[in-house]
Design an enzyme around this catalytic site. Structure first.
Site, PDB file in Angstrom:
ATOM      1  N   HIS A 176      15.876 -15.223   4.373  1.00 32.15           N
ATOM      2  CA  HIS A 176      16.914 -14.042   5.243  1.00 32.15           C
ATOM      3  C   HIS A 176      17.425 -15.098   6.224  1.00 32.15           C
ATOM      4  CE1 HIS A 176      17.979 -10.606   6.320  1.00 32.15           C
ATOM      5  NE2 HIS A 176      17.890 -10.082   5.900  1.00 32.15           N
ATOM      6  N   GLU A 206      21.148 -14.906   7.118  1.00 30.89           N
ATOM      7  CA  GLU A 206      21.691 -13.952   7.832  1.00 30.89           C
ATOM      8  C   GLU A 206      21.067 -15.184   9.498  1.00 30.89           C
ATOM      9  OE1 GLU A 206      20.651  -9.929   8.571  1.00 30.89           O
ATOM     10  OE2 GLU A 206      21.363  -9.335   6.007  1.00 30.89           O
ATOM     11  N   HIS A 238      20.532  -9.925  -1.296  1.00 26.74           N
ATOM     12  CA  HIS A 238      20.733 -10.662  -0.922  1.00 26.74           C
ATOM     13  C   HIS A 238      20.314 -11.568  -2.224  1.00 26.74           C
ATOM     14  CE1 HIS A 238      21.540  -9.966   2.751  1.00 26.74           C
ATOM     15  NE2 HIS A 238      20.363  -9.836   2.628  1.00 26.74           N
TER      16      HIS A 238
HETATM   17 CO    CO Z   1      19.241  -9.002   4.771  1.00 34.81          CO
END
Ligand code: CO
Length: 290
Positions: A176, A206, A238
């Site tokens: 992530h 991210e 995602h």
């Molecule tokens: Co996210």
């Protein structure tokens, strides 16, 4: 003698005070419970991850009631609109307190000790000071909580690679990522992963490393095929869209544009026993301290 007498009198006072306090009838019977806390997912198909974890927890703690909470309020509100009510950690703890639980182990199902986990630390801390609250409340680390879990996670990654992957094919994991300092775990994983298999790289959606760094790494190799695998507990939005989606800016599309043949695996880490075992290990440690 006089001194001893005053000590006895003082002790008697203390004892009276203690019994008077206990006399309010709040000597609750011991009731142990487990609260599992994940980020959450609104994707019905991604729920298999949480179902698997719950099954494993129930096997490890057969007689202990298990409750759930999601840390993401966006996901909770989205689910509530569809009629599915999932509590926040604070709501779930308040409910358990009300139900008479005296000893609770809260287990984070997050991957790194980032923002979501830190917020959970604060919530748990808040519940420790409650009048008539829990006698013991312990929070278990997320999957990656200490150095030894980084190596265990590396072993789990290697053990769960698709059987069809050949060693000269690249594996790109999608973590992530976060602006939180705990983002450093992804680099720690990369270091240990590449010592064991130099054709694997962990990128993040991210955080750092991002797709640009992943592409630079792939460009230095002689890869024709790239496996795309999520490194998140659930294969949700995602994984399905940012990683394996058909949109122009997905990792798959951008890598295909560079000439790589891509194959995506849509399974969250919590679906695999190897990763579930790491969370269960953290929970066992927490529960052992109750
Ligand atoms: Co996210």
């Amino acid at each position: 003698m006089k001194k001893m007498l005053s000590v006895i009198v003082m002790l008697a006072f203390v004892l009276c005070a203690v019994t008077a306090h206990a006399g309010h009838g709040d000597a609750k019977p011991v009731k142990k419970g487990i609260l599992l806390v994940g980020f959450g997912t609104s994707e019905a198909s991604a729920k298999v991850s949480f179902v698997n974890i719950e099954k494993k927890v129930a096997q490890a703690f057969p007689d202990v009631p298990i409750a759930w909470a999601y840390t993401s309020h966006i996901i909770r509100h989205k689910l509530a609109k569809q009629g599915e009510v999932i509590l926040s950690p604070a709501q779930a703890l308040a409910k358990m307190m009300d139900e008479g639980f005296t000893h609770v182990a809260v287990q984070s199902l997050h991957t790194i000790p980032g923002e979501e986990y830190q917020a959970l630390v604060q919530t748990v801390q808040g519940f420790k000071g409650m009048p008539d609250g829990f006698e013991r409340l312990i929070l278990g680390y997320p999957m990656l909580g200490a150095q030894d879990t980084v190596s265990t996670a590396v072993d789990a990654i290697l053990a769960t690679l698709p059987k069809d992957r050949k060693s000269n094919e690249a594996v790109v994991l999608m973590g992530h990522g976060t602006p939180h300092p705990a983002n450093i775990y992804y680099s720690a994983l990369n270091w240990q992963l590449q010592l064991k298999d130099p054709n694997i790289i962990m990128g993040t959606v991210e955080g750092y490393p991002g797709l640009d760094e992943v592409m630079a790494f792939l460009g230095k190799g002689n890869f024709k095929k790239v496996w795309l695998i999520p490194f998140m507990s659930v294969a949700g939005d995602h994984a399905k869209n940012d990683m394996a989606g058909d949109e122009d800016d997905s990792w798959k599309s951008r890598l295909e544009k560079k000439g790589f043949k891509c194959q995506a695996v849509l399974k969250g880490t919590a679906e695999y026993d190897e990763f579930a075992a790491i969370w269960i290990g953290q929970l066992k440690t927490a529960f052992g301290h109750l």
